[in-house]
Design an enzyme around this catalytic site. Structure first.
Site, PDB file in Angstrom:
ATOM      1  N   ASP A 140      -5.187 -50.050 -10.492  1.00 28.97           N
ATOM      2  CA  ASP A 140      -5.595 -48.691 -10.849  1.00 28.97           C
ATOM      3  C   ASP A 140      -6.974 -48.351 -10.283  1.00 28.97           C
ATOM      4  OD1 ASP A 140      -6.970 -50.426 -12.511  1.00 28.97           O
ATOM      5  OD2 ASP A 140      -6.122 -49.676 -14.368  1.00 28.97           O
TER       6      ASP A 140
ATOM      7  N   ASN B 173      -5.464 -48.808 -26.867  1.00 31.56           N
ATOM      8  CA  ASN B 173      -4.276 -48.030 -27.265  1.00 31.56           C
ATOM      9  C   ASN B 173      -3.002 -48.555 -26.597  1.00 31.56           C
ATOM     10  OD1 ASN B 173      -4.570 -47.198 -24.649  1.00 31.56           O
ATOM     11  ND2 ASN B 173      -4.871 -45.033 -25.086  1.00 31.56           N
TER      12      ASN B 173
ATOM     13  N   HIS C 165      -2.650 -49.318 -23.330  1.00 32.01           N
ATOM     14  CA  HIS C 165      -2.403 -48.989 -21.921  1.00 32.01           C
ATOM     15  C   HIS C 165      -2.473 -50.241 -21.051  1.00 32.01           C
ATOM     16  CE1 HIS C 165      -6.938 -48.063 -21.573  1.00 32.01           C
ATOM     17  NE2 HIS C 165      -6.734 -48.941 -20.603  1.00 32.01           N
TER      18      HIS C 165
ATOM     19  N   GLU D 124      -1.195 -44.613 -19.858  1.00 36.70           N
ATOM     20  CA  GLU D 124      -1.564 -44.267 -21.224  1.00 36.70           C
ATOM     21  C   GLU D 124      -0.305 -44.040 -22.068  1.00 36.70           C
ATOM     22  OE1 GLU D 124      -4.469 -44.772 -22.190  1.00 36.70           O
ATOM     23  OE2 GLU D 124      -5.923 -43.281 -21.577  1.00 36.70           O
TER      24      GLU D 124
HETATM   25  C1  GLP Z   1      -9.278 -50.280 -18.434  1.00 37.01           C
HETATM   26  C2  GLP Z   1      -8.393 -50.641 -17.228  1.00 37.01           C
HETATM   27  C3  GLP Z   1      -7.320 -51.606 -17.588  1.00 37.01           C
HETATM   28  C4  GLP Z   1      -7.900 -52.704 -18.443  1.00 37.01           C
HETATM   29  C5  GLP Z   1      -8.305 -52.128 -19.762  1.00 37.01           C
HETATM   30  C6  GLP Z   1      -8.960 -53.135 -20.675  1.00 37.01           C
HETATM   31  O1  GLP Z   1      -9.102 -48.973 -18.850  1.00 37.01           O
HETATM   32  N1  GLP Z   1      -7.807 -49.516 -16.608  1.00 37.01           N
HETATM   33  O2  GLP Z   1      -6.709 -52.101 -16.412  1.00 37.01           O
HETATM   34  O3  GLP Z   1      -6.955 -53.708 -18.638  1.00 37.01           O
HETATM   35  O4  GLP Z   1      -9.142 -51.008 -19.600  1.00 37.01           O
HETATM   36  O5  GLP Z   1     -10.293 -53.286 -20.356  1.00 37.01           O
HETATM   37  P1  GLP Z   1     -11.199 -54.433 -20.889  1.00 37.01           P
HETATM   38  O6  GLP Z   1     -10.754 -55.672 -20.197  1.00 37.01           O
HETATM   39  O7  GLP Z   1     -12.583 -54.034 -20.496  1.00 37.01           O
HETATM   40  O8  GLP Z   1     -10.994 -54.514 -22.358  1.00 37.01           O
END
Ligand code: GLP
Length: 241
Positions: free
Chosen positions: A67, A136, A138, A143
């Site tokens: 992403d 949430n 995702h 989302e």
């Molecule tokens: C972000 C990314 C995801 C990631 C998620 C969790 O929004 N788009 O790919 O897995 O959040 O992030 P974190 O590892 O900082 O908790």
């Protein structure tokens, strides 16, 4: 679904790095689907160490990232391009043409989705897809929604995600409101999936991911239907299971 429970974040990172290392050793030209966020930071450091120590060779590895925020350029420290190049690719012997990322500055979003879609098709199946999970549910930037996505697309971020990701930005207003993401279908087509999670704030979503109803309102829940998923998570993230 295999679940590996660890005591610490570092142990989670080491175990996950070992799984990725085994993948590369058994298939040196593996296609890896890669993720960003705070969760995989130490995992990338562990992989860099394995390369420095001569245990791993990335010369044939191909990667495709999950992403990217729309509107952030490659030099923006919060872009996933910057993250991957500076925290990982610059420190290993991956070839420049072998890693692929979405372009957050593309003028035409549809064209950018099309371009990335073609790259994914040309790489063939993703051998191992690394995932983190948002609060949430995702995965990538898929989302909660009324359906599971089928094509790479530009998603509007939910308030919860904007709030959670604002910890990385100086001003919450700076968090982009849209992001490109691989679709759930692309993720589910990977041969193997490796999901990592740590910390108490992930406990509820990990319970839903593993034991909850399969629904696009909790995108990560779809992983229950994949035939080869490994979850590596610390005891805090697994504390409600
Ligand atoms: C972000 C990314 C995801 C990631 C998620 C969790 O929004 N788009 O790919 O897995 O959040 O992030 P974190 O590892 O900082 O908790």
């Amino acid at each position: 679904m295999r679940i590996i429970k660890t005591y610490t974040y570092e142990e989670m990172s080491s175990k996950a790095a070992d799984i990725i290392a085994s993948q590369i050793k058994s298939k040196p030209d593996s296609v890896l689907g890669l993720a960003t966020g705070s969760t995989p930071k130490c995992l990338y450091e562990k992989l860099i160490n394995k390369y420095v120590e001569g245990e791993l060779d990335f010369s044939q590895v191909r990667t495709v990232n999950l992403d990217e925020y729309k509107g952030l350029d490659k030099d923006n420290e919060q872009s996933y391009y910057y993250y991957m190049v500076n925290k990982f690719f610059n420190h290993i012997n991956i070839q420049e043409g072998n890693y692929h990322l979405l372009n957050g500055m593309a003028e035409d979003s549809d064209e950018e989705c099309k371009r990335y879609n073609e790259i994914i098709r040309s790489l063939g199946q993703i051998d191992l897809q690394l995932l983190g999970v948002g609060l949430n549910g995702h995965i990538g930037f898929n989302e909660p929604n009324d359906y599971f996505s089928k094509e790479i697309y530009l998603d509007a971020l939910k308030e919860k995600t904007i709030k959670s990701n604002s910890r990385f930005f100086k001003d919450p207003e700076d968090v982009p409101r849209f992001a490109y993401t691989l679709a759930i279908k692309d993720i589910m087509q990977a041969k193997k999936i490796l999901l990592i999670a740590n910390g108490k704030n992930k406990a509820e979503i990990m319970r839903e991911a593993i034991c909850g109803k399969i629904t696009p309102q909790v995108p990560v829940s779809i992983l229950q239907l994949h035939q080869d998923v490994t979850i590596v998570a610390d005891c805090e993230a697994l504390s409600l299971i």
